[in-house]
Write a protein that holds these residues in place. Structure first.
Motif, PDB file in Angstrom:
ATOM      1  N   ASP A  11       0.824  -1.205  -0.087  1.00  0.00           N
ATOM      2  CA  ASP A  11       0.098  -0.219   0.043  1.00  0.00           C
ATOM      3  C   ASP A  11       0.989   1.393   0.119  1.00  0.00           C
ATOM      4  O   ASP A  11       2.047   1.160   0.599  1.00  0.00           O
ATOM      5  CB  ASP A  11      -0.899   0.149   1.325  1.00  0.00           C
ATOM      6  CG  ASP A  11      -2.187   1.139   1.270  1.00  0.00           C
ATOM      7  OD1 ASP A  11      -2.355   1.695  -0.052  1.00  0.00           O
ATOM      8  OD2 ASP A  11      -2.860   1.292   1.829  1.00  0.00           O
ATOM      9  N   PHE A  12       0.426   2.063  -0.610  1.00  0.00           N
ATOM     10  CA  PHE A  12       1.284   3.398  -0.792  1.00  0.00           C
ATOM     11  C   PHE A  12       1.555   4.166   0.451  1.00  0.00           C
ATOM     12  O   PHE A  12       2.268   5.067   0.545  1.00  0.00           O
ATOM     13  CB  PHE A  12       0.774   4.201  -2.029  1.00  0.00           C
ATOM     14  CG  PHE A  12       1.280   3.834  -3.421  1.00  0.00           C
ATOM     15  CD1 PHE A  12       2.430   3.850  -3.634  1.00  0.00           C
ATOM     16  CD2 PHE A  12       0.104   3.456  -4.266  1.00  0.00           C
ATOM     17  CE1 PHE A  12       2.642   3.425  -5.067  1.00  0.00           C
ATOM     18  CE2 PHE A  12       0.182   2.989  -5.442  1.00  0.00           C
ATOM     19  CZ  PHE A  12       1.650   2.914  -5.943  1.00  0.00           C
ATOM     20  N   ILE A  13       0.562   4.074   1.309  1.00  0.00           N
ATOM     21  CA  ILE A  13       0.959   4.651   2.787  1.00  0.00           C
ATOM     22  C   ILE A  13       1.586   3.913   3.734  1.00  0.00           C
ATOM     23  O   ILE A  13       2.005   4.392   4.913  1.00  0.00           O
ATOM     24  CB  ILE A  13      -0.467   5.157   3.267  1.00  0.00           C
ATOM     25  CG1 ILE A  13      -1.391   4.048   3.770  1.00  0.00           C
ATOM     26  CG2 ILE A  13      -1.198   6.065   2.486  1.00  0.00           C
ATOM     27  CD1 ILE A  13      -2.501   4.402   4.567  1.00  0.00           C
ATOM     28  N   CYS A  14       2.215   2.908   3.312  1.00  0.00           N
ATOM     29  CA  CYS A  14       2.846   2.188   4.179  1.00  0.00           C
ATOM     30  C   CYS A  14       4.382   2.292   3.965  1.00  0.00           C
ATOM     31  O   CYS A  14       5.032   1.983   2.963  1.00  0.00           O
ATOM     32  CB  CYS A  14       2.653   0.544   3.781  1.00  0.00           C
ATOM     33  SG  CYS A  14       3.872  -0.698   4.673  1.00  0.00           S
ATOM     34  N   PRO A  15       5.190   2.798   4.722  1.00  0.00           N
ATOM     35  CA  PRO A  15       6.354   3.426   4.721  1.00  0.00           C
ATOM     36  C   PRO A  15       7.287   1.956   4.408  1.00  0.00           C
ATOM     37  O   PRO A  15       8.394   2.158   3.819  1.00  0.00           O
ATOM     38  CB  PRO A  15       6.879   3.990   5.853  1.00  0.00           C
ATOM     39  CG  PRO A  15       5.807   3.448   6.761  1.00  0.00           C
ATOM     40  CD  PRO A  15       4.634   3.192   6.126  1.00  0.00           C
ATOM     41  N   TRP A  16       6.981   0.887   5.095  1.00  0.00           N
ATOM     42  CA  TRP A  16       7.902  -0.290   5.123  1.00  0.00           C
ATOM     43  C   TRP A  16       7.706  -0.714   3.923  1.00  0.00           C
ATOM     44  O   TRP A  16       8.671  -1.589   3.665  1.00  0.00           O
ATOM     45  CB  TRP A  16       7.517  -1.164   6.371  1.00  0.00           C
ATOM     46  CG  TRP A  16       7.755  -0.600   7.714  1.00  0.00           C
ATOM     47  CD1 TRP A  16       6.893  -0.038   8.800  1.00  0.00           C
ATOM     48  CD2 TRP A  16       8.974  -0.468   8.295  1.00  0.00           C
ATOM     49  NE1 TRP A  16       7.357   0.632   9.779  1.00  0.00           N
ATOM     50  CE2 TRP A  16       8.683   0.564   9.388  1.00  0.00           C
ATOM     51  CE3 TRP A  16      10.319  -0.543   7.925  1.00  0.00           C
ATOM     52  CZ2 TRP A  16       9.878   0.955  10.373  1.00  0.00           C
ATOM     53  CZ3 TRP A  16      11.339  -0.119   8.775  1.00  0.00           C
ATOM     54  CH2 TRP A  16      10.949   0.445  10.042  1.00  0.00           C
ATOM     55  N   CYS A  17       6.742  -0.481   3.183  1.00  0.00           N
ATOM     56  CA  CYS A  17       6.838  -1.228   1.618  1.00  0.00           C
ATOM     57  C   CYS A  17       7.738  -0.441   0.839  1.00  0.00           C
ATOM     58  O   CYS A  17       8.404  -0.966   0.268  1.00  0.00           O
ATOM     59  CB  CYS A  17       5.076  -1.064   1.064  1.00  0.00           C
ATOM     60  SG  CYS A  17       3.889  -1.886   2.015  1.00  0.00           S
ATOM     61  N   TRP A  18       7.867   0.798   1.121  1.00  0.00           N
ATOM     62  CA  TRP A  18       9.090   1.428   0.471  1.00  0.00           C
ATOM     63  C   TRP A  18      10.215   0.755   0.635  1.00  0.00           C
ATOM     64  O   TRP A  18      10.960   0.651  -0.220  1.00  0.00           O
ATOM     65  CB  TRP A  18       8.838   2.983   0.404  1.00  0.00           C
ATOM     66  CG  TRP A  18       9.528   3.814  -0.480  1.00  0.00           C
ATOM     67  CD1 TRP A  18      10.147   3.482  -1.736  1.00  0.00           C
ATOM     68  CD2 TRP A  18      10.040   4.962  -0.277  1.00  0.00           C
ATOM     69  NE1 TRP A  18      10.815   4.511  -2.266  1.00  0.00           N
ATOM     70  CE2 TRP A  18      10.792   5.392  -1.567  1.00  0.00           C
ATOM     71  CE3 TRP A  18       9.809   5.959   0.649  1.00  0.00           C
ATOM     72  CZ2 TRP A  18      11.114   6.888  -1.741  1.00  0.00           C
ATOM     73  CZ3 TRP A  18      10.321   7.366   0.276  1.00  0.00           C
ATOM     74  CH2 TRP A  18      10.910   7.791  -0.793  1.00  0.00           C
ATOM     75  N   ILE A  19      10.452   0.764   1.771  1.00  0.00           N
ATOM     76  CA  ILE A  19      11.941   0.285   2.625  1.00  0.00           C
ATOM     77  C   ILE A  19      11.969  -1.081   1.989  1.00  0.00           C
ATOM     78  O   ILE A  19      13.252  -1.650   1.561  1.00  0.00           O
ATOM     79  CB  ILE A  19      11.778   0.519   3.969  1.00  0.00           C
ATOM     80  CG1 ILE A  19      11.784   1.934   4.376  1.00  0.00           C
ATOM     81  CG2 ILE A  19      13.016  -0.398   4.783  1.00  0.00           C
ATOM     82  CD1 ILE A  19      11.623   2.186   6.059  1.00  0.00           C
ATOM     83  N   ALA A 184      -1.107  -8.000   6.070  1.00  0.00           N
ATOM     84  CA  ALA A 184      -0.605  -6.955   6.447  1.00  0.00           C
ATOM     85  C   ALA A 184       0.657  -6.969   5.299  1.00  0.00           C
ATOM     86  O   ALA A 184       0.702  -7.771   4.502  1.00  0.00           O
ATOM     87  CB  ALA A 184       0.253  -7.200   7.900  1.00  0.00           C
ATOM     88  N   VAL A 185       1.193  -5.919   4.991  1.00  0.00           N
ATOM     89  CA  VAL A 185       2.023  -5.055   4.017  1.00  0.00           C
ATOM     90  C   VAL A 185       3.198  -4.701   4.785  1.00  0.00           C
ATOM     91  O   VAL A 185       3.098  -3.973   5.646  1.00  0.00           O
ATOM     92  CB  VAL A 185       1.321  -4.497   3.055  1.00  0.00           C
ATOM     93  CG1 VAL A 185       0.275  -5.353   2.202  1.00  0.00           C
ATOM     94  CG2 VAL A 185       0.983  -3.226   3.526  1.00  0.00           C
ATOM     95  N   PRO A 186       4.478  -4.848   3.757  1.00  0.00           N
ATOM     96  CA  PRO A 186       4.761  -5.544   2.535  1.00  0.00           C
ATOM     97  C   PRO A 186       4.663  -6.989   2.590  1.00  0.00           C
ATOM     98  O   PRO A 186       5.022  -7.535   3.789  1.00  0.00           O
ATOM     99  CB  PRO A 186       5.992  -5.060   2.138  1.00  0.00           C
ATOM    100  CG  PRO A 186       6.679  -4.881   3.294  1.00  0.00           C
ATOM    101  CD  PRO A 186       5.532  -4.080   4.317  1.00  0.00           C
ATOM    102  N   SER A 187       4.308  -7.645   1.724  1.00  0.00           N
ATOM    103  CA  SER A 187       4.165  -9.204   1.390  1.00  0.00           C
ATOM    104  C   SER A 187       4.772  -9.430   0.137  1.00  0.00           C
ATOM    105  O   SER A 187       4.169  -8.999  -0.816  1.00  0.00           O
ATOM    106  CB  SER A 187       2.888  -9.764   1.812  1.00  0.00           C
ATOM    107  OG  SER A 187       2.891 -11.491   1.624  1.00  0.00           O
ATOM    108  N   VAL A 188       5.806 -10.063  -0.106  1.00  0.00           N
ATOM    109  CA  VAL A 188       6.497 -10.347  -1.099  1.00  0.00           C
ATOM    110  C   VAL A 188       6.438 -11.920  -1.307  1.00  0.00           C
ATOM    111  O   VAL A 188       6.983 -12.806  -0.786  1.00  0.00           O
ATOM    112  CB  VAL A 188       7.941  -9.819  -1.089  1.00  0.00           C
ATOM    113  CG1 VAL A 188       8.568 -10.009  -2.578  1.00  0.00           C
ATOM    114  CG2 VAL A 188       8.065  -8.318  -0.613  1.00  0.00           C
ATOM    115  N   ARG A 189       6.109 -12.315  -2.680  1.00  0.00           N
ATOM    116  CA  ARG A 189       5.957 -13.661  -3.285  1.00  0.00           C
ATOM    117  C   ARG A 189       7.265 -13.857  -3.873  1.00  0.00           C
ATOM    118  O   ARG A 189       7.237 -13.390  -5.191  1.00  0.00           O
ATOM    119  CB  ARG A 189       4.804 -13.954  -3.790  1.00  0.00           C
ATOM    120  CG  ARG A 189       4.696 -15.584  -4.357  1.00  0.00           C
ATOM    121  CD  ARG A 189       3.547 -16.033  -4.911  1.00  0.00           C
ATOM    122  NE  ARG A 189       3.035 -14.896  -5.990  1.00  0.00           N
ATOM    123  CZ  ARG A 189       3.690 -14.999  -7.243  1.00  0.00           C
ATOM    124  NH1 ARG A 189       4.680 -16.051  -7.418  1.00  0.00           N
ATOM    125  NH2 ARG A 189       3.255 -14.427  -8.190  1.00  0.00           N
TER     126      ARG A 189
END
Length: 223
Positions: A11-19, A184-189
Motif C-alpha cells: 500500500d502506498f501509505i505503508c512506509p515499510w513497503c517502500w523500505i 499486512a504489508v509488505p508481503s513479497v512472493r
C-alpha cells in the motif's frame, strides 16, 4: 539467463513497503547477478474505508495509535531506517493521510499498458511524492503529473482514472491477497515462497537463491 516471478503486495501509505522494496532491489542487484526478475504489484488498502478526500494525518494517527507523540516516535524510527537506504521521509510535510484506491488503480493501469521500467518508475514516484514531498497522492492531478513524468500519456491516464476502469481489478486483487492469508504489508512472493515485512536485503537474497535452486530442480537435466 534464469528468470523468476516476484509479486509485491503493498500500500502506498505503508512506509515499510517502500523500505522493503528498496531492500529487495538491492538483493536483486547484489545477490542475484544474471537473474531476470519479473516484478508485479498487487494492491492492498490498509484503510479501505478512508474517505476519498483523505483525513488529517495528525487526527488519524492520534486516534489509531493513542497519541500524537507515539506516532511521531514511530515516524522517527521509519525515517532512520529509510535514511540508511537513501530514502527521504519528511513527515513534517505530510498533512493528509490519503485514500489510496486511485493510486492503486493508476498502478494497475501502468501494469496493463506500460513496460516494467515505466511501472517501476511510477511505483517509486508515488512513494516519493507522498513520503518525501508530502503530496496528496489521493488526488487526480498529483497522480496524473506523476504518471506523465514516468512516461505515460496524459490524456490516456486522465481517461482511465476518470472512468471506473481498474476499480474491480483492484478489489479482486485485494480479495485474492486476503484469501491467501495476507493480512499486512509488505508481503513479497518470491517464486512459491512468501516473505512478510520489510526484511533486510540478506533475507531477500536468501529467498532468491532458494527460489532459483527450486526452479533449477524442477527443470532438471535435459539429457
Amino acid at each position: 539467463m534464469k528468470s523468476l516471478d516476484i509479486e509485491i503486495t503493498y500500500d502506498f501509505i505503508c512506509p515499510w513497503c517502500w523500505i522493503g522494496h528498496s531492500n529487495l532491489k538491492n538483493a536483486l542487484k547484489d545477490a542475484a547477478p544474471g537473474l531476470t526478475a519479473k516484478l508485479s504489484y498487487a494492491p492492498y488498502e490498509l484503510n479501505p474505508s478512508m474517505p476519498r478526500a483523505g483525513a488529517s494525518r495528525k487526527e488519524y494517527r492520534t486516534a489509531k495509535f493513542g497519541s500524537w507523540a507515539r506516532s511521531q516516535a514511530m515516524d522517527a524510527d521509519v525515517t532512520s531506517a529509510g535514511r540508511k537506504l537513501g530514502l527521504d521521509f519528511n513527515y513534517d510535510r505530510i498533512d493528509v493521510t490519503p485514500n489510496t484506491r486511485l493510486a492503486h488503480r493508476l498502478l494497475a493501469y501502468a501494469q496493463r499498458v506500460g513496460d516494467e521500467k515505466k511501472t517501476e518508475a511510477l511505483f517509486e514516484a508515488i512513494f516519493s511524492a507522498y513520503f518525501s514531498r508530502g503530496e496528496n497522492i489521493g488526488t487526480l492531478e498529483v497522480l496524473v503529473q506523476l504518471a506523465v513524468a514516468a512516461g505515460f500519456e496524459v490524456q490516456d491516464v486522465r481517461d482511465f482514472l476518470g472512468s471506473a476502469q481498474g476499480e474491480a481489478e483492484v478489489v479482486a486483487k485485494e480479495l485474492e491477497a486476503q484469501s491467501l492469508g495476507v493480512s499486512a504489508v509488505p508481503s513479497v512472493r518470491v517464486g512459491d515462497s512468501r516473505i512478510g515485512g520489510a526484511q533486510p536485503s540478506a533475507i531477500f537474497a536468501a529467498a532468491l537463491r532458494a527460489a532459483l535452486d527450486v526452479s533449477s530442480t524442477k527443470v532438471g537435466p535435459t539429457a
